[in-house]
Design a protein around this motif. Structure first.
Motif, PDB file in Angstrom:
ATOM      1  N   LYS A 161      30.176  49.809  29.270  1.00 56.30           N
ATOM      2  CA  LYS A 161      31.299  48.870  29.268  1.00 56.30           C
ATOM      3  C   LYS A 161      32.546  49.509  29.869  1.00 56.30           C
ATOM      4  O   LYS A 161      33.264  48.880  30.652  1.00 56.30           O
ATOM      5  N   THR A 162      32.791  50.761  29.515  1.00 57.39           N
ATOM      6  CA  THR A 162      33.969  51.463  30.045  1.00 57.39           C
ATOM      7  C   THR A 162      33.871  51.648  31.554  1.00 57.39           C
ATOM      8  O   THR A 162      34.846  51.430  32.290  1.00 57.39           O
ATOM      9  N   LEU A 163      32.692  52.014  32.033  1.00 59.53           N
ATOM     10  CA  LEU A 163      32.515  52.234  33.471  1.00 59.53           C
ATOM     11  C   LEU A 163      32.685  50.933  34.261  1.00 59.53           C
ATOM     12  O   LEU A 163      33.321  50.918  35.325  1.00 59.53           O
ATOM     13  N   HIS A 164      32.152  49.839  33.746  1.00 61.83           N
ATOM     14  CA  HIS A 164      32.320  48.551  34.415  1.00 61.83           C
ATOM     15  C   HIS A 164      33.782  48.085  34.332  1.00 61.83           C
ATOM     16  O   HIS A 164      34.307  47.506  35.290  1.00 61.83           O
ATOM     17  N   LYS A 165      34.420  48.338  33.196  1.00 59.76           N
ATOM     18  CA  LYS A 165      35.829  47.972  33.035  1.00 59.76           C
ATOM     19  C   LYS A 165      36.693  48.703  34.053  1.00 59.76           C
ATOM     20  O   LYS A 165      37.612  48.109  34.653  1.00 59.76           O
ATOM     21  N   ASN A 166      36.409  49.970  34.277  1.00 60.00           N
ATOM     22  CA  ASN A 166      37.200  50.753  35.225  1.00 60.00           C
ATOM     23  C   ASN A 166      37.136  50.162  36.636  1.00 60.00           C
ATOM     24  O   ASN A 166      38.135  50.140  37.355  1.00 60.00           O
ATOM     25  N   ILE A 167      35.945  49.682  37.017  1.00 56.59           N
ATOM     26  CA  ILE A 167      35.795  49.064  38.336  1.00 56.59           C
ATOM     27  C   ILE A 167      36.635  47.800  38.429  1.00 56.59           C
ATOM     28  O   ILE A 167      37.371  47.585  39.403  1.00 56.59           O
ATOM     29  N   LEU A 168      36.538  46.954  37.416  1.00 56.26           N
ATOM     30  CA  LEU A 168      37.287  45.694  37.432  1.00 56.26           C
ATOM     31  C   LEU A 168      38.799  45.941  37.460  1.00 56.26           C
ATOM     32  O   LEU A 168      39.534  45.240  38.167  1.00 56.26           O
ATOM     33  N   GLU A 169      39.264  46.909  36.700  1.00 57.45           N
ATOM     34  CA  GLU A 169      40.696  47.203  36.680  1.00 57.45           C
ATOM     35  C   GLU A 169      41.174  47.681  38.043  1.00 57.45           C
ATOM     36  O   GLU A 169      42.280  47.322  38.484  1.00 57.45           O
ATOM     37  N   ALA A 170      40.351  48.489  38.718  1.00 59.92           N
ATOM     38  CA  ALA A 170      40.725  48.972  40.048  1.00 59.92           C
ATOM     39  C   ALA A 170      40.758  47.829  41.054  1.00 59.92           C
ATOM     40  O   ALA A 170      41.646  47.773  41.919  1.00 59.92           O
ATOM     41  N   VAL A 171      39.801  46.908  40.957  1.00 63.23           N
ATOM     42  CA  VAL A 171      39.805  45.748  41.848  1.00 63.23           C
ATOM     43  C   VAL A 171      41.024  44.882  41.564  1.00 63.23           C
ATOM     44  O   VAL A 171      41.696  44.413  42.490  1.00 63.23           O
ATOM     45  N   LEU A 172      41.316  44.661  40.281  1.00 63.45           N
ATOM     46  CA  LEU A 172      42.456  43.831  39.902  1.00 63.45           C
ATOM     47  C   LEU A 172      43.770  44.395  40.440  1.00 63.45           C
ATOM     48  O   LEU A 172      44.651  43.650  40.880  1.00 63.45           O
TER      49      LEU A 172
END
Length: 213
Positions: free
Chosen positions: A175-186
Motif C-alpha cells: 500500500k505504501t509503495l503504491h501510495k508513493n507512486i500516486l502522490e508523485a503523479v498527483l
C-alpha cells in the motif's frame, strides 16, 4: 447450488461471467492446476455456454486460463512467469505514469486523491480491488487506451500470486509503495514517480523470488 447470473443495465453477461471467473481464479477459489469443462464452468457461474466461452477467451488473453482439447486449465503458480510479467509491468507502468503526469487534468487529480484517501482502509481482498481501480485511474490519466489493455493483460496472474503468498506486512508495504507512486503523479513529479515505480517493481521481484522454489 450456484446463483444464476442476471443481465444488468451496465454490464453484459460476458462481462459478468468474466468478472466472476476472474475472482474465482485470482482468489484461488478454483485451485491452480484444476482442469474444467465449459459445461462445469457454466454450472459454476450460472450462465450459458456462449458468454462463458467469450469470457474464457478474454481470460486466456490474460493467461489466467489455458484452453485446449482436454478442457480449461487453471495455470499453476510460477515464479519464473511472475518475473517475466514484472519486466513487462515495469516498462508499461513507467510509460503510464509519465504519460499521466504530462496529461493530468483537474478531474484526474480528484480521482487520484480519492484513491489516496482510501488506500489504508482496505483489507487484503479489498486491496486487490483497489489495485484494479488504481490501474484504471492511472491509465485513464495517461489518455492512452492501449496502456490500460496491456496492464490488464498482466495484472491478473500477478494479483493471484500476491493474494496467495502475501502476509499482513506485505500488504502494508504494498500500500505504501503504491501510495508513493500516486502522490508523485498527483504532484506531477516525473523523477519521483519513476523512482517509486522502480521501488515497487524491485520489491515485487524480491517478493516473487522469496516465494518461489
Amino acid at each position: 447450488m450456484k446463483n444464476k447470473l442476471k443481465r444488468t443495465k451496465n454490464k453484459t453477461m460476458t462481462e459478468q461471467v468474466y468478472e466472476k471467473l476472474e475472482d474465482l481464479i485470482v482468489f484461488c477459489e478454483i485451485e491452480p492446476g484444476t482442469v474444467l469443462t465449459e459445461a462445469e464452468i457454466s454450472e459454476m457461474v450460472g450462465a450459458g455456454r456462449t458468454p462463458v466461452r467469450e469470457a474464457l477467451r478474454l481470460l486466456a488473453n490474460e493467461s489466467l486460463v489455458n484452453i485446449s482439447r482436454i478442457g480449461v486449465l487453471i495455470p499453476e503458480m510460477s515464479g519464473s512467469t511472475q518475473l517475466q510479467l514484472l519486466e513487462v509491468r515495469r516498462a508499461i507502468l513507467q510509460l503510464c505514469v509519465k504519460s499521466a503526469i504530462n496529461r493530468l487534468t483537474e478531474l484526474d487529480k480528484k480521482a487520484i486523491q480519492e484513491l489516496l484517501d482510501s488506500v489504508y482502509e482496505q483489507d487484503d481482498v479489498e486491496f486487490l480491488y483497489w489495485l484494479k481501480q488504481r490501474h484504471k485511474v492511472l491509465c485513464k490519466c495517461s489518455k492512452n487506451q492501449f496502456i490500460y489493455e496491456e496492464l490488464r493483460n498482466v495484472q491478473g496472474l500477478s494479483h493471484r500470486f500476491w493474494y496467495f503468498y502475501a502476509k499482513k506486512d506485505d500488504h502494508q508495504q504494498g500500500k505504501t509503495l503504491h501510495k508513493n507512486i500516486l502522490e508523485a503523479v498527483l504532484s506531477q513529479d516525473l523523477e519521483a514517480a519513476a523512482l517509486h515505480v522502480d521501488n515497487l517493481m524491485d520489491y515485487l521481484e524480491e517478493f516473487v523470488r522469496s516465494h518461489s522454489i
